[in-house]
Structure formats: C-alpha cells, structure tokens
Design a protein around this motif. Structure first.
Motif, PDB file in Angstrom:
ATOM      1  N   ALA A   4     -33.168 -47.839 -28.854  1.00  0.00           N
ATOM      2  CA  ALA A   4     -34.329 -47.060 -29.269  1.00  0.00           C
ATOM      3  C   ALA A   4     -33.938 -45.610 -29.423  1.00  0.00           C
ATOM      4  O   ALA A   4     -32.789 -45.238 -29.294  1.00  0.00           O
ATOM      5  CB  ALA A   4     -35.459 -47.220 -28.270  1.00  0.00           C
ATOM      6  N   LEU A   7     -38.326 -38.996 -28.849  1.00  0.00           N
ATOM      7  CA  LEU A   7     -39.392 -38.362 -29.624  1.00  0.00           C
ATOM      8  C   LEU A   7     -39.908 -37.117 -28.915  1.00  0.00           C
ATOM      9  O   LEU A   7     -40.136 -37.119 -27.728  1.00  0.00           O
ATOM     10  CB  LEU A   7     -40.545 -39.355 -29.782  1.00  0.00           C
ATOM     11  CG  LEU A   7     -41.876 -38.788 -30.250  1.00  0.00           C
ATOM     12  CD1 LEU A   7     -41.855 -38.591 -31.752  1.00  0.00           C
ATOM     13  CD2 LEU A   7     -43.011 -39.713 -29.876  1.00  0.00           C
ATOM     14  N   LEU A 145     -36.352 -48.601 -33.740  1.00  0.00           N
ATOM     15  CA  LEU A 145     -36.101 -49.450 -32.593  1.00  0.00           C
ATOM     16  C   LEU A 145     -35.331 -50.656 -33.125  1.00  0.00           C
ATOM     17  O   LEU A 145     -35.702 -51.225 -34.146  1.00  0.00           O
ATOM     18  CB  LEU A 145     -37.406 -49.913 -31.961  1.00  0.00           C
ATOM     19  CG  LEU A 145     -38.477 -48.857 -31.661  1.00  0.00           C
ATOM     20  CD1 LEU A 145     -39.674 -49.510 -30.991  1.00  0.00           C
ATOM     21  CD2 LEU A 145     -37.923 -47.745 -30.806  1.00  0.00           C
ATOM     22  N   VAL A 169     -38.594 -46.615 -23.253  1.00  0.00           N
ATOM     23  CA  VAL A 169     -38.743 -45.969 -24.550  1.00  0.00           C
ATOM     24  C   VAL A 169     -39.330 -46.889 -25.609  1.00  0.00           C
ATOM     25  O   VAL A 169     -40.120 -46.448 -26.451  1.00  0.00           O
ATOM     26  CB  VAL A 169     -37.388 -45.382 -25.001  1.00  0.00           C
ATOM     27  CG1 VAL A 169     -36.332 -46.461 -25.120  1.00  0.00           C
ATOM     28  CG2 VAL A 169     -37.530 -44.604 -26.290  1.00  0.00           C
ATOM     29  N   HIS A 170     -38.994 -48.179 -25.577  1.00  0.00           N
ATOM     30  CA  HIS A 170     -39.535 -49.076 -26.594  1.00  0.00           C
ATOM     31  C   HIS A 170     -41.036 -49.253 -26.416  1.00  0.00           C
ATOM     32  O   HIS A 170     -41.801 -49.203 -27.386  1.00  0.00           O
ATOM     33  CB  HIS A 170     -38.848 -50.448 -26.518  1.00  0.00           C
ATOM     34  CG  HIS A 170     -37.356 -50.375 -26.614  1.00  0.00           C
ATOM     35  ND1 HIS A 170     -36.560 -50.311 -25.496  1.00  0.00           N
ATOM     36  CD2 HIS A 170     -36.539 -50.339 -27.692  1.00  0.00           C
ATOM     37  CE1 HIS A 170     -35.291 -50.254 -25.891  1.00  0.00           C
ATOM     38  NE2 HIS A 170     -35.245 -50.262 -27.206  1.00  0.00           N
ATOM     39  N   ARG A 172     -43.062 -47.179 -24.958  1.00  0.00           N
ATOM     40  CA  ARG A 172     -43.726 -45.907 -25.252  1.00  0.00           C
ATOM     41  C   ARG A 172     -43.854 -45.673 -26.756  1.00  0.00           C
ATOM     42  O   ARG A 172     -44.870 -45.150 -27.228  1.00  0.00           O
ATOM     43  CB  ARG A 172     -42.971 -44.768 -24.574  1.00  0.00           C
ATOM     44  CG  ARG A 172     -43.143 -44.772 -23.063  1.00  0.00           C
ATOM     45  CD  ARG A 172     -42.064 -43.981 -22.350  1.00  0.00           C
ATOM     46  NE  ARG A 172     -42.152 -42.545 -22.620  1.00  0.00           N
ATOM     47  CZ  ARG A 172     -41.262 -41.666 -22.142  1.00  0.00           C
ATOM     48  NH1 ARG A 172     -40.226 -42.102 -21.412  1.00  0.00           N
ATOM     49  NH2 ARG A 172     -41.391 -40.379 -22.402  1.00  0.00           N
ATOM     50  N   TRP A 173     -42.840 -46.052 -27.514  1.00  0.00           N
ATOM     51  CA  TRP A 173     -42.942 -45.916 -28.965  1.00  0.00           C
ATOM     52  C   TRP A 173     -44.035 -46.811 -29.531  1.00  0.00           C
ATOM     53  O   TRP A 173     -44.859 -46.376 -30.333  1.00  0.00           O
ATOM     54  CB  TRP A 173     -41.609 -46.280 -29.619  1.00  0.00           C
ATOM     55  CG  TRP A 173     -40.754 -45.104 -29.963  1.00  0.00           C
ATOM     56  CD1 TRP A 173     -39.550 -44.764 -29.401  1.00  0.00           C
ATOM     57  CD2 TRP A 173     -41.010 -44.103 -30.946  1.00  0.00           C
ATOM     58  NE1 TRP A 173     -39.052 -43.626 -29.973  1.00  0.00           N
ATOM     59  CE2 TRP A 173     -39.930 -43.195 -30.933  1.00  0.00           C
ATOM     60  CE3 TRP A 173     -42.057 -43.886 -31.844  1.00  0.00           C
ATOM     61  CZ2 TRP A 173     -39.864 -42.086 -31.784  1.00  0.00           C
ATOM     62  CZ3 TRP A 173     -41.995 -42.785 -32.698  1.00  0.00           C
ATOM     63  CH2 TRP A 173     -40.910 -41.908 -32.653  1.00  0.00           C
ATOM     64  N   SER A 176     -47.394 -45.475 -28.842  1.00  0.00           N
ATOM     65  CA  SER A 176     -47.598 -44.053 -29.132  1.00  0.00           C
ATOM     66  C   SER A 176     -48.854 -43.831 -29.967  1.00  0.00           C
ATOM     67  O   SER A 176     -49.077 -44.498 -30.984  1.00  0.00           O
ATOM     68  CB  SER A 176     -46.392 -43.492 -29.877  1.00  0.00           C
ATOM     69  OG  SER A 176     -46.655 -42.169 -30.324  1.00  0.00           O
ATOM     70  N   VAL A 195     -39.859 -46.208 -37.053  1.00  0.00           N
ATOM     71  CA  VAL A 195     -41.067 -45.518 -36.590  1.00  0.00           C
ATOM     72  C   VAL A 195     -41.238 -44.117 -37.180  1.00  0.00           C
ATOM     73  O   VAL A 195     -42.301 -43.512 -37.021  1.00  0.00           O
ATOM     74  CB  VAL A 195     -41.100 -45.442 -35.042  1.00  0.00           C
ATOM     75  CG1 VAL A 195     -41.275 -46.822 -34.440  1.00  0.00           C
ATOM     76  CG2 VAL A 195     -39.846 -44.768 -34.498  1.00  0.00           C
ATOM     77  N   GLY A 275     -40.532 -41.338 -26.976  1.00  0.00           N
ATOM     78  CA  GLY A 275     -41.696 -42.049 -27.473  1.00  0.00           C
ATOM     79  C   GLY A 275     -43.005 -41.408 -27.054  1.00  0.00           C
ATOM     80  O   GLY A 275     -44.055 -41.726 -27.600  1.00  0.00           O
ATOM     81  N   SER A 276     -42.952 -40.538 -26.066  1.00  0.00           N
ATOM     82  CA  SER A 276     -44.077 -39.702 -25.659  1.00  0.00           C
ATOM     83  C   SER A 276     -43.474 -38.480 -24.992  1.00  0.00           C
ATOM     84  O   SER A 276     -42.305 -38.488 -24.599  1.00  0.00           O
ATOM     85  CB  SER A 276     -45.014 -40.432 -24.687  1.00  0.00           C
ATOM     86  OG  SER A 276     -44.357 -40.711 -23.461  1.00  0.00           O
TER      87      SER A 276
END
Length: 316
Positions: A4, A7, A145, A169-170, A172-173, A176, A195, A275-276
C-alpha cells in the motif's frame, strides 16, 4: 503479500506495508454469501442485507490479458462490479460515501496488475528491468493498493490487513472519507486498486457535493454490525481502528465497556499519513466480541472526545 501507500490529504508517497500470508481470508474464508433483501428498514436488517449482498459473488475475475506478450488485457464489468460491491459494503457500514469506478483510471490500474502478474511480485517502484515494465504501469503502482489475488477476493484481506498492524494502511485507504472514486485493475491472480489517479484525468474532477464527511471513521463502526465481519477478517485478533483526516489521534486513550464493565484493550498508535492523517488501533485483551452485546467505546485526546457504541449481531 499486499502493498500500500501513504497519504497526507491527497498528496501521495509510497511505503511498503508488509506481508499477508498467501491465501488468507480470515475465518470466514473466501466463500460467497447469500444475498437477501432486508426484512425491514431497521438498521440491523439493512446492515445484514448489505453485507451479505456485497459478498454474494466472489469468484476470481476472468482476465483476457497475456503476460508473455505483455498484454494488460481487462476484466469484465461484472468482476469489477463485484469487487466494488465488497468495498462499498464496508464503506456503507462505516458511514462513508460509497466509491464509484473511474473509467479513466482502469488502463493504468490494468498495467499495474500486469506488472505484478508478469513478475510474480509486488512493488510500488518496479524497476525498468521488470518484465512488461511501462512508465504508466510503474506510476500506477506507486499510487495503488496491490494484492496477490484477484480483485473480488482482494478486498477482505485489505480490510483485515494482517501483517500491517503498525499502519493498517489498506483498511484506512478503503475507508477514507477523502476519496470518492477508484480504479480497479486485475488479472486472474493480482489486483491494483488505484486510489489517486488524478494524473490521468482529462480534466479536473470535483468531489461530489452532499453530506459533510465524518470527522472520524471507526472499524468496527457504531451501530449494528454483522458478526461475520469479525469472523471473516479476524477483527478481534488484528484490532479495531479509528482514523481521521482532520483530528489528531496520536496518544489517544481508549476505554471499552460492556454494561458499564471495562474491557481491557491494548492501544497502538499507527503511523501518520497512511490513508488518513492519524489513526489508532486497539486490540481486545483477554476477551472476544459477542453478538447481542453493546460495546461502548470512549476515545479521548485533549479536546478530542469520541463516543460510540458497537452492536454486533448474528444475521439470519
């Protein structure tokens, strides 16, 4: 293995996220579920229906490409739609806007998936000596991802995120509130979920108008949630999460109670801008989630106070 990226807002950088044991799908397996209409308009019935219908067909995507000739090929709209339904089942339950497929991003995403498939490996920075290397495929790999399974079957492991407990991270993405579209590229064995493909937009695309995005997103979320969510993605083992693109959750404390009685949790701060902006993970310590109980969650960091209740339910 899945990979991933990071962000901050929507400024992208890359990071390796870690390994996922091949073929892992949690205790729920990769089996499809039976889609049934909600019996009533009650939140519980709607949640159970949407979850089951999102997972009603998880067959691997038929792919017409060829790694020998470096033909990225494509998957049919049905397979792409099946993967999107799984993503949006999660997002609906989490209370964030559903995603739409961005057609302009499908080509780059397919070239990203071809790169992974032709080399049997995953990278956000594939070298030019990789088989079937292309500049567009490499650039798409940097903002996707990536998973070693076909698109409809990649989403649950992304949400489980086993092996990525320092970032999640996955998950969270995919949850999102900052994104509203996605590009899905897939072969029969590899997926790229693009993404941020704005460089391939022919003209700027404005986010859709509508409700104000939530200040925070929790998984599992407030309200009724099917117990199959916990089983399918080993949620109690990997951990519950709260993320935000506006609030600073670093150092937050978490209190979980059932009928007023505290439940021990281990709180883990997660890496920022993955991701956030920020996120925390908390893992049940010595207990597991049970259907029919209400789990009151209290999160606090300075002036930031978050309260919500998770209501696991057995769907019939």
């Amino acid at each position: 293995m899945i990979l991933a990226l990071a962000l901050l807002g929507l400024a992208i950088g890359c990071t390796k996220s870690g390994n996922l044991e091949a073929g892992a799908f949690g205790l729920g397996g990769a089996a499809s579920m039976v889609c049934v209409a909600p019996a009533t308009d009650a939140a519980r019935d709607v949640a159970c229906s949407r979850w089951a219908c999102g997972h009603a067909e998880l067959a691997a995507a038929p792919w017409d490409g060829n790694p020998t000739s470096c033909d990225a090929g494509s998957i049919d709209d049905g397979a792409r739609g099946r993967a999107l339904r799984v993503i949006n089942a999660y997002r609906l339950l989490a209370g964030v806007r559903e995603l739409v497929i961005e057609a302009e991003w499908e080509g780059p995403a397919q070239e990203c998936a071809l790169l992974a498939h032709a080399n049997g490996d995953l990278s956000h920075d594939p070298a030019p000596d990789w088989a079937c290397w292309s500049e567009r495929g490499a650039r798409a790999s940097a903002v996707s991802l990536v998973a070693n399974r076909s698109a409809p079957q990649a989403i649950d492991p992304f949400m489980e995120d086993m092996g990525n407990e320092a970032t999640m991270v996955h998950r969270r993405w995919l949850l999102s509130e900052k994104i509203h579209r996605i590009g899905l590229g897939s072969t029969s064995r590899f997926t790229c979920a693009l993404v941020d493909g704005r460089e391939w937009d022919r003209e700027p695309v404005e986010p859709p108008s509508g409700a104000t995005p939530p200040a925070w997103v929790a998984w599992p979320p407030p309200g009724p949630i099917p117990m199959n969510v916990f089983r399918r993605t080993r949620l109690d083992a990997v951990g519950w999460t709260i993320q935000s693109s506006t609030l600073d959750l670093d150092g937050a404390t978490v209190d979980v109670r059932v009928a007023g009685e505290p439940r021990a949790v281990t709180v883990v701060p997660l890496e920022r801008t993955m991701g956030s902006l920020t996120a925390i993970r908390f893992v049940p310590d010595g207990w597991s989630t049970q259907a029919g109980r209400r789990y009151d969650v209290h999160v606090e960091r300075g002036d930031v106070v978050i309260d919500y209740a998770v209501e696991p339910t057995d769907c019939r």
